[in-house]
Design an enzyme around this catalytic site. Structure first.
Site, PDB file in Angstrom:
ATOM      1  N   ASP A  30       0.784  -1.251   0.000  1.00  0.00           N
ATOM      2  CA  ASP A  30       0.000   0.000   0.000  1.00  0.00           C
ATOM      3  C   ASP A  30       0.813   1.297   0.000  1.00  0.00           C
ATOM      4  OD1 ASP A  30      -1.895  -1.968   0.312  1.00  0.00           O
ATOM      5  OD2 ASP A  30      -2.951  -1.006   1.963  1.00  0.00           O
ATOM      6  N   LYS A 113      -6.387  -5.147  -3.488  1.00  0.00           N
ATOM      7  CA  LYS A 113      -7.027  -5.812  -2.350  1.00  0.00           C
ATOM      8  C   LYS A 113      -8.186  -4.982  -1.787  1.00  0.00           C
ATOM      9  CE  LYS A 113      -3.756  -4.195   1.195  1.00  0.00           C
ATOM     10  NZ  LYS A 113      -4.688  -3.253   1.803  1.00  0.00           N
ATOM     11  N   CYS A 146      -2.366  -2.860   7.372  1.00  0.00           N
ATOM     12  CA  CYS A 146      -2.234  -3.749   6.218  1.00  0.00           C
ATOM     13  C   CYS A 146      -0.919  -4.528   6.205  1.00  0.00           C
ATOM     14  CB  CYS A 146      -2.438  -2.962   4.936  1.00  0.00           C
ATOM     15  SG  CYS A 146      -4.139  -2.355   4.821  1.00  0.00           S
TER      16      CYS A 146
END
Ligand code: ZN
Length: 200
Positions: A30, A113, A146
């Site tokens: 991310d 995702k 994450c």
């Protein structure tokens, strides 16, 4: 009722890691404009400090043909996660793109995702198994969200996890430290730094 200070239960150890290039994947979690660009809606200021070390790690991995995976938070317009965080990283928008400094090449694997965990509902596990990957180096942001969910999910699936601690970032110091605790205590992750990793 709750203490103002808590004791860190252990001294964390940072170790060198010599990883077989063909059996290792570097997973960048991310590092998107939403989180790692100052104009992103969920900007993590500390993430800026990780860009240089992540870049160096990427270069080292690329030169040894290590499998490179980038995860991207990739939400639909009315995602229930927005009840917690507000709207961010909507599919196909600027916020969902990887920051310019770390742009993927077309040989890299992009994993879009829906949730914190990079494995949940994605082909990440299939990609790693097809390539006979045994070890994962997990970097990126947000450390306790994450990154930790993806690291935990990797460990549960039997992959060894290495976390370069200069390549992860969180909003709060407590979150960062608790990530190291959970990663090592629960998932037996090895803590390292970008310059202590060698792909052989
Ligand atoms: Zn999200």
């Amino acid at each position: 009722m709750f203490p103002d200070h808590v004791k860190i239960p252990e001294k964390f150890e940072v170790k060198p890691a010599r990883l077989e290039a063909s059996k290792t994947a570097l997973i960048i979690v991310d590092m998107q404009n939403a989180f790692a660009h100052e104009k992103g809606r969920l900007f993590v200021p500390e993430s800026r400090k990780t860009i240089e070390p992540i870049k160096k790690l990427l270069e080292k991995a690329r030169s040894k043909n290590v499998l490179l995976v980038y995860t991207q938070d990739w939400h639909q317009k009315d995602d229930p996660e927005f009840n917690i965080w507000g709207e961010h990283a909507v599919a196909g928008t600027w916020e969902a793109e990887i920051v310019d400094e770390l742009k993927p090449s077309d040989r890299d694997v992009l994993v879009k995702k829906l949730r914190y965990d990079g494995f949940y509902g994605t082909y990440l596990d299939d990609v790693l198994r097809m390539k006979k990957i045994e070890k994962t180096v997990i970097a990126g942001t947000v450390a306790n969200i994450c990154v930790l969910h993806t690291a935990g999910s990797a460990a549960i699936r039997g992959y060894e996890v290495f976390i370069p601690i200069d390549c992860i970032s969180a909003l709060y110091e407590f979150d960062y430290m608790s990530t190291l605790r959970q990663a090592t205590f629960l998932y037996r992750a090895i803590l390292t730094t970008h310059d202590k990793i060698d792909f052989i």
